[in-house]
Scaffold this motif. Sequence first.
Motif, PDB file in Angstrom:
ATOM      1  N   LEU A 127      42.942  43.006  36.467  1.00 29.80           N
ATOM      2  CA  LEU A 127      42.188  42.229  37.205  1.00 29.80           C
ATOM      3  C   LEU A 127      41.914  40.662  37.242  1.00 29.80           C
ATOM      4  N   VAL A 128      42.381  40.261  35.747  1.00 32.29           N
ATOM      5  CA  VAL A 128      42.525  38.939  35.610  1.00 32.29           C
ATOM      6  C   VAL A 128      43.643  38.252  35.887  1.00 32.29           C
ATOM      7  N   PHE A 129      44.897  39.221  35.814  1.00 26.85           N
ATOM      8  CA  PHE A 129      46.265  38.876  35.949  1.00 26.85           C
ATOM      9  C   PHE A 129      46.449  39.027  37.626  1.00 26.85           C
ATOM     10  N   MET A 130      46.113  39.642  38.354  1.00 29.23           N
ATOM     11  CA  MET A 130      46.486  39.826  39.731  1.00 29.23           C
ATOM     12  C   MET A 130      46.235  38.628  40.563  1.00 29.23           C
ATOM     13  N   ASP A 131      46.928  38.254  41.263  1.00 30.96           N
ATOM     14  CA  ASP A 131      46.507  37.157  42.167  1.00 30.96           C
ATOM     15  C   ASP A 131      45.767  37.508  43.446  1.00 30.96           C
ATOM     16  N   LEU A 183      41.055  47.167  42.227  1.00 33.92           N
ATOM     17  CA  LEU A 183      40.478  46.924  40.802  1.00 33.92           C
ATOM     18  C   LEU A 183      39.199  46.739  40.676  1.00 33.92           C
ATOM     19  N   THR A 184      38.479  46.347  41.726  1.00 32.54           N
ATOM     20  CA  THR A 184      37.103  45.948  41.830  1.00 32.54           C
ATOM     21  C   THR A 184      36.087  47.091  42.635  1.00 32.54           C
ATOM     22  N   ASN A 185      37.001  48.079  43.234  1.00 29.69           N
ATOM     23  CA  ASN A 185      36.289  48.941  43.838  1.00 29.69           C
ATOM     24  C   ASN A 185      36.068  50.146  42.847  1.00 29.69           C
TER      25      ASN A 185
END
Length: 693
Positions: free
Chosen positions: A452-456, A465-467
Amino acid sequence: MIAHLLCILSYNFNTFVILNVYSKLTMFCTTNTLPMDLLLKQGSLKQEVESFCYQIVSESNDQKVGILQDEDEQLQPSVSKKSEGELSRVKFMSSSNKITFSKKPKRRKYDESYLSFGFTYFGNRDAPHAQCVLCKKILSNSSLAPSKLRRHLETKHAAYKDKDISFFKQHLDSPENNKPPTPKIVNTDNESATEASYNVSYHIALSGEAHTIGELLIKPCAKDVVMRMFDEQYSKKIDAVQLSNSTVARRIKDLAADIEEELVCRLKICDGFSLQLDESADVSGLAVLLVFVRYRFNKSIEEDLLLCESLQSNATGEEIFNCINGFMQRHEIEWEKCVDVCSDASRAMDGKIAEAVTLIKYVAPESTSSHCLLYRHALAVKIMPTTLKNVLDQAVQIINYIKARPHQSRLLKILCEEMGAQHTALLLNTEVRWLSRGKVLVRLFELRRELLVFMDSAFRLSDCLTNSSWLLRLAYLADIFTKLNEVNLSMQGKNVTVFTVFDKMSSLLRKLEFWASSVEEENFDCFPTLSDFLTEINSTVDKDICSAIVQHLRGLRSTLLKYFPVTNDNNAWVRNPFTVTVKPASLVARDYESLIDLTSDSQVKQNFSELSLNDFWSSLIQEYPSIARRAVRVLLPFATMHLCETGFSYYAATKTKYRKRLDAAPHMRIRLSNITPNIKRICDKKTQKHCSH
């Protein structure tokens, strides 16, 4: 021609004889008015010239005897027996226009005066060897000369050089010297070196390493170890162990041939066997056929590699059958003993493997065919609802987005290390590797925070990843595929029977029903990843997600029932003969009576609890032959294609892109067989024990 003839004569005669031969040959040619070379080519005069040359040699030196030999006939002039036995032999090879002379090797006689130098004779009295009475060293016949014997005494035994003959005679007559000399076995070191070479080659084949590792690594390391643990004298003996590339290749072929010979002997005396076969392509583009065999030997059921060959032409079903049939006919193995053929081709498939199985069943009428149960399981678990299938596809796309870019993978590794994550990389999903799916999904779920931190944000799937709903479905898929992988792994291995596989599938069917009932009651304890995630977010599962999970579990159960139908098992008595109370339909009266006797034996009942099913029935062949052979015949068929899958993995690791020309069949014979080669027997068969052979 004359110059060539005189050049040869110069090695065996003095100058006077040579001049005499030259003058008489010249006069002979002048009388016949023909050149020498043309004269020798005349068939009518060739024999006359040869006789003339022989006459000249005989007259010039009565200690030389000429024997004229032609390509078509051999002329042997009459020579007195006395001179023929005493003199050297002269050979004239007229067919090649060459004259060669050979002398008898000179044989020295032993003289009693040689004892003054400390030497007696050993061996034949006509051509004896010299033996020192002090050190027992045996010298050749050519050493029977006073100067050579004296030199040995003065250099090796200087303290005794002034002793008279009585001293050596007394030493010769001592009781220790009267014992017959023990001949030294010259080949001892060479035999040991050859046997050591075979042992090292055997380990090289088992490890799948390159042949050059023997000479480049193993041999230097062995020399260093011996030198440090013992001394340099012992380390030099390591040099006699031949471990070159070509030598190791020959050793491996000899070891594989010995294993094959032992396997063929076992198959000829066994009651029956089953086959497992598969075909694949190697790194060089060749179609490789692997065939495994299961048979009873002694008191156990063994599994070995029967055949590993490359198909040079078309890899058709007929070609596969011809390859197997050729091996059977070449080694005189009866097809009638084949009881089953296991493959990855179902009965409904019309492929090359299915065609080969059909041809095998034609030559082995009593043989049956079976479809690998692992393949059935893999096909059954592919079916899932659309909502879960979409989550699986999106998870694979996220993984491929990072794994397909090395730069992204390196940055993710740095990020995971800084955040203190348990893992630093994702796993790549491979459709062919069924077991990878569960591990891939578990790793993705565990690294969800780091991703989640890495993905653009520009990446279209970054919102997944936030769902929470998407993550809930991902957690369930990670749990269910992990459980399915555990079942798949439990069905793999050696000596797995059909009973073992169906017991595992029966257990899985019951678990699926239990899991579906638990999810309907909103109890997710059976899925640890999903349960922990629910506790973490302090939430519940939506009804849509629950219904999708229940639908997947019940659909998976119904699909497994199609691939693993429940049938009336007429061979249940094989699994546990002590629970049988009524005669099974598959047994005749005589066999059932034998089964009653068997189950009434208390010792047999104790062995049943201690031994595996295969070993239990194999151990009863001598005592209860009829019923035990029927049970072994039921246990012989392969349940899975595990051996072929493992074999191709070993094959790919052995024949790499750097060893494309390697003949990997001997390596597979050694690596995939349970038979240990008899290295002592291989060495005894070799007529030449030289360390370089």
